[in-house]
Design a protein around this motif. Structure first.
Motif, mmCIF file in Angstrom:
data_model
loop_
_atom_site.group_PDB
_atom_site.id
_atom_site.type_symbol
_atom_site.label_atom_id
_atom_site.label_comp_id
_atom_site.label_asym_id
_atom_site.label_seq_id
_atom_site.Cartn_x
_atom_site.Cartn_y
_atom_site.Cartn_z
ATOM 1 N N GLU A 202 8.275 2.263 -2.717
ATOM 2 C CA GLU A 202 9.499 1.568 -2.308
ATOM 3 C C GLU A 202 9.339 0.092 -2.643
ATOM 4 O O GLU A 202 8.322 -0.527 -2.289
ATOM 5 C CB GLU A 202 9.761 1.747 -0.817
ATOM 6 C CG GLU A 202 11.036 1.053 -0.345
ATOM 7 C CD GLU A 202 11.309 1.225 1.133
ATOM 8 O OE1 GLU A 202 12.317 0.676 1.619
ATOM 9 O OE2 GLU A 202 10.507 1.890 1.809
ATOM 10 N N GLU A 224 13.951 3.030 -3.781
ATOM 11 C CA GLU A 224 13.125 4.094 -3.224
ATOM 12 C C GLU A 224 12.823 5.122 -4.314
ATOM 13 O O GLU A 224 13.734 5.763 -4.848
ATOM 14 C CB GLU A 224 13.837 4.775 -2.049
ATOM 15 C CG GLU A 224 14.087 3.850 -0.871
ATOM 16 C CD GLU A 224 14.830 4.538 0.252
ATOM 17 O OE1 GLU A 224 15.105 5.756 0.116
ATOM 18 O OE2 GLU A 224 15.121 3.883 1.267
ATOM 19 N N CYS A 225 11.537 5.265 -4.641
ATOM 20 C CA CYS A 225 11.092 6.233 -5.644
ATOM 21 C C CYS A 225 10.139 7.215 -4.962
ATOM 22 O O CYS A 225 9.153 6.796 -4.343
ATOM 23 C CB CYS A 225 10.371 5.545 -6.803
ATOM 24 S SG CYS A 225 11.319 4.220 -7.587
ATOM 25 N N CYS A 242 15.110 6.746 -9.180
ATOM 26 C CA CYS A 242 14.959 6.114 -7.869
ATOM 27 C C CYS A 242 16.324 5.794 -7.274
ATOM 28 O O CYS A 242 17.286 5.518 -7.991
ATOM 29 C CB CYS A 242 14.130 4.838 -7.988
ATOM 30 S SG CYS A 242 12.500 5.094 -8.745
#
Length: 265
Positions: A202, A224-225, A242
């Protein structure tokens, strides 16, 4: 002859009656009463005269504020029509874990790890460059709904990105001798050996656009990944996109670049 109406009887004055039109009689040796002035708080205050200059200033200020709002709204509308600004696209390109070792000691279970995440950032705008301020990257392993563990945060330097450009951001994060719950450490170790441990990154940063050398503000961005296992990302079968969340705008500069940034044209 017409009969005369009887005369009305004269009413007698009651005892102690005083005629209101008659001046009161002074008792010998008595001085007339003097009017006592009211205190200032009870006296009627004169109404302040409104200054015409103040009214003119208020009207001019309101008109100027309204004009500024209209000009800013028109400028924003023209900017969106001409340039069609879009947010960058971010993908989790790889997530290597060269080291993930848990050791049981007398005081508990301790973790030593070395992770190397790599993200791919694309600028889809054809006429706009994008600049990024300092990035705060949070590295995590495990399922956040079960035994998710945030390994820590690393600060990366900001950078600028040309239009239609792809940039790779790669960094490493090392954990040494971190104590964990025995059950959590055992489960994470088992997932790591089976290549089913979930990984994620993140990033929090601020980005803005560049038009002919002019920087247009910044906005807070959360990227966010994750939600992918080690096996899925190591085999290259997927490069998950993401999620990006944009928040309020600000005006702020860039940080000094210090991340490992590779630019691909």
């Amino acid at each position: 002859m017409a009969q005369k109406s009887p005369a009305k009887p004269v009413l007698k004055k009651p005892p102690g009656y005083r005629d209101p039109n008659q001046q009161p009689r002074l008792v010998p040796g008595q001085t007339p009463r003097k009017l006592v002035p009211l205190p200032p708080s009870f006296q009627p205050q004169p109404k302040p005269r409104r200054n015409s200059c103040c009214r003119v200033f208020c009207w001019v200020s309101c008109i100027l504020i309204l004009v500024i709002i209209v000009v800013v709204a028109l400028a924003a509308g023209i900017f969106f029509l001409l340039f069609d600004p879009r947010l960058p696209l971010v993908y989790l390109r790889s997530f290597q874990i060269p080291l993930f070792n848990t050791t049981v000691k007398s005081g508990g279970t301790y973790l030593d790890s070395w992770t190397v995440p790599e993200m791919e950032v694309k600028n889809p705008n054809g006429k706009l460059d994008i600049f990024y301020s300092v990035l705060h990257a949070y590295v995590s392993v495990g399922d956040p709904n079960d035994i998710g563990l945030v390994l820590g945060m690393k600060k990366l330097g900001g950078f600028a990105q040309k239009s239609r450009n792809t940039t790779t951001v790669k960094f490493d994060y090392v954990v040494k001798n971190r104590q964990l719950n025995d059950a959590v450490a055992k489960k994470l170790r088992s997932q790591y050996e089976g290549k089913v441990m979930r990984v994620g990154v993140e990033m929090k940063t601020k980005l803005g656009y560049v038009v002919k050398g002019w920087r247009i503000g910044t906005m807070d961005i959360d990227v966010e990944c994750g939600d992918v296992t080690m096996k899925e990302i190591h085999t290259g079968s997927t490069m998950p996109k993401c999620k990006m969340h944009a928040y309020k705008c600000r005006i702020k500069g860039l940080g000094s670049p210090s991340a490992d940034i590779v630019t691909e044209m």
